[in-house]
Design an enzyme around this catalytic site. Sequence first.
Site, mmCIF file in Angstrom:
data_model
loop_
_atom_site.group_PDB
_atom_site.id
_atom_site.type_symbol
_atom_site.label_atom_id
_atom_site.label_comp_id
_atom_site.label_asym_id
_atom_site.label_seq_id
_atom_site.Cartn_x
_atom_site.Cartn_y
_atom_site.Cartn_z
ATOM 1 N N CYS A 66 -15.016 35.299 96.658
ATOM 2 C CA CYS A 66 -14.565 35.118 98.081
ATOM 3 C C CYS A 66 -13.486 34.323 98.033
ATOM 4 O O CYS A 66 -12.931 34.223 99.174
ATOM 5 C CB CYS A 66 -15.803 34.572 98.712
ATOM 6 N N GLU A 115 -17.813 21.880 103.360
ATOM 7 C CA GLU A 115 -16.133 21.938 104.047
ATOM 8 C C GLU A 115 -15.691 20.792 104.769
ATOM 9 O O GLU A 115 -14.660 20.401 104.642
ATOM 10 C CB GLU A 115 -16.089 23.345 104.597
ATOM 11 N N LYS A 125 -14.873 33.856 110.917
ATOM 12 C CA LYS A 125 -16.016 34.458 110.480
ATOM 13 C C LYS A 125 -16.980 34.701 111.371
ATOM 14 O O LYS A 125 -17.882 35.453 111.332
ATOM 15 C CB LYS A 125 -16.531 33.885 109.118
ATOM 16 N N HIS A 178 -18.094 38.062 107.339
ATOM 17 C CA HIS A 178 -17.439 37.764 106.046
ATOM 18 C C HIS A 178 -17.331 38.757 104.917
ATOM 19 O O HIS A 178 -18.312 39.377 104.305
ATOM 20 C CB HIS A 178 -18.669 36.780 105.169
ATOM 21 N N PHE A 200 -18.554 32.263 94.899
ATOM 22 C CA PHE A 200 -19.461 31.887 93.804
ATOM 23 C C PHE A 200 -18.660 32.038 92.404
ATOM 24 O O PHE A 200 -17.753 32.365 92.337
ATOM 25 C CB PHE A 200 -20.246 33.522 93.788
ATOM 26 N N HIS A 209 -13.117 27.993 105.766
ATOM 27 C CA HIS A 209 -13.895 29.258 105.183
ATOM 28 C C HIS A 209 -15.213 29.468 106.064
ATOM 29 O O HIS A 209 -15.474 30.512 106.366
ATOM 30 C CB HIS A 209 -14.548 28.560 103.901
#
Length: 425
Positions: free
Chosen positions: A173, A324, A345, A350, A409, A313
């Site tokens: 991502c 975050e 998002k 996403h 990830f 994010h």
Amino acid sequence: MAGIGTARRVVITGIGVVAPGGIGTKQYWELLTAGRTATRTISLFDASPFRSRVAAECDFDPVAAGLSRREIRKWDRTTQFAVTAAKEAFADSGILGEAEPHRVGTMVGTACGMTTSLDREYAVVSDEGKTWQVDAEHAVPYLYDYFVPSSMAAEIAWLADAQGPVGIVSTGCTSGIDVLGHAADLIRDDLADVMISGASDAAISPITVACFDAIKATTPRNDDPETASRPFDRSRDGFALGEGAAIFVLEELEHARRRGASIYCEISGHATHSNAHSMTGLRADGRELAESIRAALDQARLDPGDVGYVNAHGSATKQNDKHETQAVKRSLGHHAYSTPMSSIKSMIGHSLGAICSLEVAASALTIEHSVIPPTANLHEPDPDCDLDYVPLVARERRVDSVVSLASGFGGFQSAIVLTKLRIDR
């Protein structure tokens, strides 16, 4: 990595977008600034057996986008998005025919590659999964291209007659940020004058939905899909899957000036770190992402107080939003509380590797238009998320520098810094 202090500077001169709720940069920006959401019940396949049945799909018509029947048959949806966005970026920048082919490179990011076609073709060759011994006689002739995501970069390179560096960046991502950082370095290192770069993913497919269902990362808010993505809200319960692409023309500053190109902004810094200990776990103190923010600001020669906007994010998972928030506090200090920060998002879902490039596009447009897109669906902030997330309504504000963030990830944490072009450097 070449430093920002070198003579060669990198600017964005073209943007192309395929996104949920808007094909093309203009429609995309209108959706974001209006605070509209594009999340809905999945329609690309029958999602009724799954826990999460919500996604932000692109209303993409390949014929209307100018693709031929051969291209539509050959290319995975991911490649169709990328090529369409690239064509818009070329037209926006006016770059075609304006650079030496061997000084033009192509670098594309993707998290999942050709997932849609691989999912579909596996069902065919395995007779809907009934046999382990697949029958290659039923495979399409393009199956190799689906296995090798570099075919997407090659298609764009051929389209632009780009004979310079070419490749794929796949860091989950964070791909959409990391690919732009890598492409910018190739220009700074004098290996190219122009890079066609960005990211594309079209992974709304049964296998992807099943994978995220298994770890409960996606939202189960199926009865209210339009408000299912709720970054930083107390009621958030996972992200809504998305799809799309954003492709840019990156150019060495003097090369752009010589041909009179319009410039959106400068890519001033990029950094990425790994926590090196967990595929999905994030430390509560936000240390890993904070390190990337600080390193990117150092490369850009900016102080924390210079940051005008943070494009978050903001995945709407319990863990990420807290991580975050702490990372921004840790890296920006007291200035974090007066710095607008939002997650798009909430509106477009996403889209895995592609989302970070879409967020960079939004960040560049924020600098261009002096408007900060909002965080939709943020009605009741989590007490642990106590920064200014620009809830619900876009905000007019001059922004000279943006930090855009990504978590992925594998423990990847990336940051990229965009700045309004300064001629005194």
